[in-house]
Design an enzyme around this catalytic site. Structure first.
Site, mmCIF file in Angstrom:
data_model
loop_
_atom_site.group_PDB
_atom_site.id
_atom_site.type_symbol
_atom_site.label_atom_id
_atom_site.label_comp_id
_atom_site.label_asym_id
_atom_site.label_seq_id
_atom_site.Cartn_x
_atom_site.Cartn_y
_atom_site.Cartn_z
ATOM 1 N N CYS A 1 -0.642 3.436 11.398
ATOM 2 C CA CYS A 1 -0.497 4.611 12.268
ATOM 3 C C CYS A 1 -1.724 4.694 13.181
ATOM 4 O O CYS A 1 -2.140 5.774 13.578
ATOM 5 C CB CYS A 1 -0.272 5.884 11.476
ATOM 6 S SG CYS A 1 -1.551 6.254 10.286
ATOM 7 N N ALA B 1 1.327 4.395 -1.538
ATOM 8 C CA ALA B 1 1.160 5.863 -1.585
ATOM 9 C C ALA B 1 1.272 6.469 -0.183
ATOM 10 O O ALA B 1 0.827 5.849 0.775
ATOM 11 C CB ALA B 1 -0.195 6.210 -2.179
ATOM 12 N N PRO B 2 1.905 7.636 -0.066
ATOM 13 C CA PRO B 2 2.454 8.505 -1.106
ATOM 14 C C PRO B 2 3.893 8.193 -1.520
ATOM 15 O O PRO B 2 4.474 8.948 -2.292
ATOM 16 C CB PRO B 2 2.388 9.884 -0.441
ATOM 17 C CG PRO B 2 2.622 9.598 1.010
ATOM 18 C CD PRO B 2 1.961 8.280 1.277
ATOM 19 N N ASN C 1 -4.661 8.276 13.860
ATOM 20 C CA ASN C 1 -4.647 8.490 15.311
ATOM 21 C C ASN C 1 -4.862 9.962 15.629
ATOM 22 O O ASN C 1 -4.828 10.806 14.735
ATOM 23 C CB ASN C 1 -3.352 7.949 15.937
ATOM 24 C CG ASN C 1 -2.122 8.701 15.470
ATOM 25 O OD1 ASN C 1 -1.853 9.808 15.927
ATOM 26 N ND2 ASN C 1 -1.386 8.122 14.525
ATOM 27 N N ASP D 1 2.080 -1.555 4.983
ATOM 28 C CA ASP D 1 1.727 -0.396 5.808
ATOM 29 C C ASP D 1 0.239 -0.167 5.516
ATOM 30 O O ASP D 1 -0.118 0.543 4.581
ATOM 31 C CB ASP D 1 2.586 0.808 5.417
ATOM 32 C CG ASP D 1 2.328 2.008 6.311
ATOM 33 O OD1 ASP D 1 2.257 1.846 7.537
ATOM 34 O OD2 ASP D 1 2.164 3.122 5.768
ATOM 35 N N CYS E 1 0.891 -1.179 0.000
ATOM 36 C CA CYS E 1 0.000 0.000 0.000
ATOM 37 C C CYS E 1 0.920 1.218 0.000
ATOM 38 O O CYS E 1 1.157 1.827 1.037
ATOM 39 C CB CYS E 1 -0.898 -0.008 1.234
ATOM 40 S SG CYS E 1 -1.860 -1.517 1.368
ATOM 41 N N LYS F 1 7.808 5.311 2.292
ATOM 42 C CA LYS F 1 8.529 4.072 2.633
ATOM 43 C C LYS F 1 9.070 3.406 1.372
ATOM 44 O O LYS F 1 10.126 2.770 1.409
ATOM 45 C CB LYS F 1 7.606 3.143 3.412
ATOM 46 C CG LYS F 1 7.181 3.767 4.741
ATOM 47 C CD LYS F 1 6.111 2.959 5.447
ATOM 48 C CE LYS F 1 5.488 3.754 6.571
ATOM 49 N NZ LYS F 1 4.577 4.825 6.101
ATOM 50 N N ASP G 1 -4.919 -3.001 -7.104
ATOM 51 C CA ASP G 1 -5.301 -3.494 -5.778
ATOM 52 C C ASP G 1 -4.322 -4.615 -5.432
ATOM 53 O O ASP G 1 -4.192 -5.581 -6.203
ATOM 54 C CB ASP G 1 -6.744 -4.019 -5.827
ATOM 55 C CG ASP G 1 -7.247 -4.395 -4.445
ATOM 56 O OD1 ASP G 1 -6.451 -4.931 -3.643
ATOM 57 O OD2 ASP G 1 -8.427 -4.159 -4.171
#
Lengths: 156, 281
Positions: free
Chosen positions: B212, B102-103, B167, B161, B100, B106, B147
């Site tokens: 996160c 974007a952006p 949060n 991620d 996953c 990582k 996907d």
């Protein structure tokens, strides 16, 4: 794309074309592909938009290694150029290669890092404005603002 | 006090609003850590090495770093310290899948070490990946608008991620906007994604799962689901943060969940984060 490259160097560049986009990639990376069609493959070199080639910074960085068509600028010139302003004689550290009006030049900072490219519009010894920007790295700021807006819209 | 705030107490944490320390990651594909430090210090940027990361600095500057030539040149990426941990914990040695992506923070971090397959299904967010790959001068990434559940190649290293509810540090009124239903919906998607990630992992391959989010439904419960249903085991992580929860909301979890790390913003001066490292048996 090759026409654009020839304005700076005779060095051969082997590229991949994906739709209207050009990429430079190693044969090793070629072996890593998935079955599906990729959107981005190695170093992005630019794309054809309305039959016009628009270079990317990957290509300008590559050209910086092989071309002498460079204008080196002082830090004040660096900031001006990145904000889309024309370069003035007092911004210039040195010019390599062609100095004739109308020629394209890679614009480099004092570390020989590429800031973009521009067109000679004046005499380096006489005129005040000498380079008109064609593409500068300040474009990343504009794109990031647009990306953030699109991203927040798509989350809604 | 919101319902979610009360839950944090049970987890051994609490809601304390802090401003995470601004952090940059040096793009070592373009410049060394020392050289960038020297250049930014010349411009009176205060840099303080992040003790638990290899190529990161906390920064203080009187001007906006995003408008500096060094940023535009792709010499660094502005990235929260917590968000830099997953790629370091994965520590890949060969082709890596970023599920996953974007952006692209990582992804570009992983590209400093190995070639990366970056996948994301959101067309608008995908543009940010392309932009960051170009700005940082990355030449060893293949990116797919896809996907990740449609991938059918296997890998030795995968970073997941996962999309999460976020949060309370990341968004104003986060505590008001979020509820257990939304968190649970995310949890189902995360379980689906981790199942797919494990299916794409070669034997002995490593998967780093991160979010996160500070909600156990999106963190420890997802890992417990993976341990219960697939041939994977948790590995110890050497980084900042509290140990993962092993007992919460009346549920007793696998004792190895303590190997995970959860970062409480008020303890680590970062955004909230959760990280787990799994190996396929």
């Amino acid at each position: 794309m090759l026409d654009f490259v020839s304005k700076f160097t005779n060095k051969e560049i082997k590229f991949y074309k994906l739709n209207n986009k050009y990429f430079l990639a190693s044969p090793e990376l070629d072996k890593c592909r998935l079955e599906q069609k990729e959107q981005f493959f190695g170093l992005y070199l630019g794309e054809d938009i309305n039959d016009q080639f628009v270079p990317a910074f990957g290509l300008l960085d590559w050209l910086s290694k092989y071309s002498n068509e460079k204008v080196f600028v002082k830090d004040i010139g660096e900031m001006d150029f990145l904000y889309g302003k024309s370069l003035r004689s007092r911004h210039i550290l040195r010019v390599e290669g062609e100095k004739t009006i109308g020629f394209l030049k890679l614009i480099q900072n004092e570390y020989d890092e590429n800031l973009g490219y521009g067109k000679i519009i004046g005499d380096f010894t006489k005129t005040e404005q000498v380079i008109k920007p064609k593409l500068d790295r300040g474009i990343f700021l504009k794109r990031e603002k647009k990306d953030k807006r699109l991203s927040s819209e798509s989350k809604r | 006090m919101s319902y979610l705030t009360d839950r944090y107490k049970e987890m051994g944490g609490e809601v304390k609003f802090i401003k995470p320390r601004r952090c940059i990651r040096v793009n070592t594909k373009k410049i060394s850590v020392e050289k960038l430090k020297e250049r930014l210090e010349k411009k009176h940027v205060e840099l303080d090495k992040v003790p638990f990361l290899k190529n990161a600095f906390y920064v203080k500057s009187k001007f906006n770093l995003v408008s500096s030539p060094e940023y535009l040149m792709g010499l660094f990426y502005i990235q929260d310290a917590a968000s830099q941990i997953p790629a370091e914990v994965l520590n890949p040695k060969s082709l890596t899948l970023d599920m996953c992506a974007a952006p692209g923070s990582k992804t570009t971090q992983l590209c400093e070490k190995v070639p990366v397959i970056a996948v994301d299904s959101n067309k608008d967010r995908f543009k940010a990946i392309e932009n960051n790959l170009e700005r940082l001068g990355i030449d060893n990434c293949i990116a797919y608008l896809l996907d990740s559940r449609e991938i059918n190649k296997t890998f030795d290293y995968i970073l997941l991620d996962a999309p999460c509810s976020g949060n309370y540090i990341l968004e104003d009124d986060w505590l008001k906007k979020n509820n257990l239903k939304r968190i649970q919906e995310r949890s189902y998607l995360q379980m689906e994604l981790i199942s797919k990630a494990i299916s794409l992992l070669n034997k002995n391959g490593v998967l780093v799962y991160s979010t996160c989010s500070l909600e156990p439904e999106e963190d420890e419960f997802v890992i417990q689901f993976a341990l219960d249903n697939f041939p994977v085991k948790l590995e110890k992580i050497d980084c900042t943060g509290d140990d993962g929860l092993t007992k919460i909301f009346g549920k007793k979890l696998d004792p190895t969940l303590k190997y995970c790390k959860r970062l409480w913003p008020y303890k680590t001066n970062t955004i909230g984060f959760f990280i787990a490292r799994l190996r396929k048996c």
